[in-house]
Write a protein that holds these residues in place. Structure first.
Motif, PDB file in Angstrom:
ATOM      1  N   MET A   1       0.847  -1.199   0.000  1.00 49.10           N
ATOM      2  CA  MET A   1       0.000   0.000   0.000  1.00 49.10           C
ATOM      3  C   MET A   1       0.881   1.246   0.000  1.00 49.10           C
ATOM      4  SD  MET A   1      -2.936   1.203   2.747  1.00 49.10           S
ATOM      5  CE  MET A   1      -3.992  -0.164   2.281  1.00 49.10           C
ATOM      6  N   SER A   2       0.457   2.260  -0.726  1.00 50.28           N
ATOM      7  CA  SER A   2       1.220   3.495  -0.802  1.00 50.28           C
ATOM      8  C   SER A   2       1.257   4.192   0.548  1.00 50.28           C
ATOM      9  CB  SER A   2       0.597   4.431  -1.847  1.00 50.28           C
ATOM     10  OG  SER A   2       0.616   3.833  -3.121  1.00 50.28           O
ATOM     11  N   ARG A   3       2.412   4.754   0.870  1.00 49.28           N
ATOM     12  CA  ARG A   3       2.571   5.477   2.121  1.00 49.28           C
ATOM     13  C   ARG A   3       2.079   6.912   1.996  1.00 49.28           C
ATOM     14  NH1 ARG A   3       8.825   4.464   3.016  1.00 49.28           N
ATOM     15  NH2 ARG A   3       8.532   6.103   4.557  1.00 49.28           N
ATOM     16  N   TYR A   4       2.077   7.433   0.797  1.00 46.53           N
ATOM     17  CA  TYR A   4       1.677   8.820   0.570  1.00 46.53           C
ATOM     18  C   TYR A   4       1.248   8.919  -0.883  1.00 46.53           C
ATOM     19  CZ  TYR A   4       1.882  13.932   1.092  1.00 46.53           C
ATOM     20  OH  TYR A   4       1.569  15.260   1.164  1.00 46.53           O
ATOM     21  N   GLN A   5       0.212   9.687  -1.132  1.00 49.74           N
ATOM     22  CA  GLN A   5      -0.335   9.771  -2.480  1.00 49.74           C
ATOM     23  C   GLN A   5      -0.527  11.231  -2.870  1.00 49.74           C
ATOM     24  OE1 GLN A   5      -3.924   7.589  -1.802  1.00 49.74           O
ATOM     25  NE2 GLN A   5      -2.886   5.625  -1.620  1.00 49.74           N
ATOM     26  N   PHE A   6      -0.145  11.562  -4.085  1.00 53.26           N
ATOM     27  CA  PHE A   6      -0.358  12.914  -4.583  1.00 53.26           C
ATOM     28  C   PHE A   6      -0.432  12.868  -6.102  1.00 53.26           C
ATOM     29  CE2 PHE A   6       4.209  12.331  -4.435  1.00 53.26           C
ATOM     30  CZ  PHE A   6       4.686  12.943  -5.585  1.00 53.26           C
ATOM     31  N   SER A   7      -0.847  13.973  -6.680  1.00 57.29           N
ATOM     32  CA  SER A   7      -0.986  14.045  -8.135  1.00 57.29           C
ATOM     33  C   SER A   7      -0.134  15.176  -8.693  1.00 57.29           C
ATOM     34  CB  SER A   7      -2.449  14.287  -8.528  1.00 57.29           C
ATOM     35  OG  SER A   7      -3.268  13.226  -8.097  1.00 57.29           O
ATOM     36  N   ILE A   8       0.358  14.961  -9.898  1.00 60.06           N
ATOM     37  CA  ILE A   8       1.019  16.016 -10.663  1.00 60.06           C
ATOM     38  C   ILE A   8       0.248  16.153 -11.970  1.00 60.06           C
ATOM     39  CG2 ILE A   8       3.093  16.722 -11.910  1.00 60.06           C
ATOM     40  CD1 ILE A   8       4.773  15.189  -9.938  1.00 60.06           C
TER      41      ILE A   8
END
Length: 219
Positions: free
Chosen positions: A1-8
């Protein structure tokens, strides 16, 4: 599972990718200059990160990524961090809506530092109760920083709004530091209602009542 998620958002004609500042600061010790990206089909790409906390960007390999996925317009690229400078990415082929593009550009501008020179960062991992509370208990080091200025109020500069907040600094019967009135308004203005990581950025040279608040962004 991702530890941190963001978008560019891939910006048309831009040769760099703008990285979420909160993420860059939170994981600064963990991030190397070379990032490994894997898409949903297992394809692997390597990009170069500038490791600049004031303006974090992907500067090498970004143009190649554009060509591989034929990104000629404005497209969202979703990043999920899994550790050791490795990411799962999802690229959305459809063109971004104008509103999403405007929000992304506004967020880049809003996340710029308030001060030149060295900065201090304090991290608070909010739970839902803290998001809905009338005050926020501060870590001892953050409280000590604010005590140096003998402030009665501080100004929280969030991505959406600047809010004046009262400081509650007590020494008896037990030393405590809290953000009082204004805190709930700040949380409401930014839609905080569940667990979320916050970065509080302040001037390292002297105690300052202007505080930049950063958190992850998704569009």
């Amino acid at each position: 599972m991702s530890r941190y998620q963001f978008s560019i958002i891939h910006l048309q004609d831009e040769v760099v990718g703008f990285v979420d500042r909160a993420f860059a600061i939170l994981y600064d010790d963990d991030l190397e200059r070379q990032w490994t990206l894997r898409d949903e089909e297992g394809n692997r790409h390597v990009v170069t990160y500038n490791k600049n906390l004031q303006k974090p960007m992907l500067i090498g390999g970004w143009t190649e990524l554009r060509h591989i996925y034929e990104l000629h317009d404005f497209h969202t690229i979703y990043f999920g961090y899994v550790g050791d400078s490795c990411f799962h990415i999802t690229i959305f082929p459809s063109k971004c809506k104008p509103l999403s593009i405007a929000r992304f550009l506004k967020r880049i501008e809003a996340d710029q530092p308030l001060f030149n020179g060295p900065k201090l960062h304090f991290f608070i991992f909010l739970n839902p109760n803290q998001c809905n509370a009338s005050h926020l208990d501060l870590p001892a080091d953050f409280g000590n920083y604010l005590r140096q200025g003998r402030f009665k109020y501080i100004f929280l500069y969030g991505p959406r709004k600047i809010v004046k907040c009262k400081l509650l600094l007590r020494n008896h019967p037990k030393k405590s530091s809290k953000i009082g009135s204004g805190w709930k308004e700040f949380c409401t203005a930014h839609g905080f209602h569940q667990t979320i990581d916050l970065v509080f950025e302040v001037d390292h040279m002297k105690s300052n009542q202007n505080v930049k608040v950063l958190t992850y962004c998704n569009f």
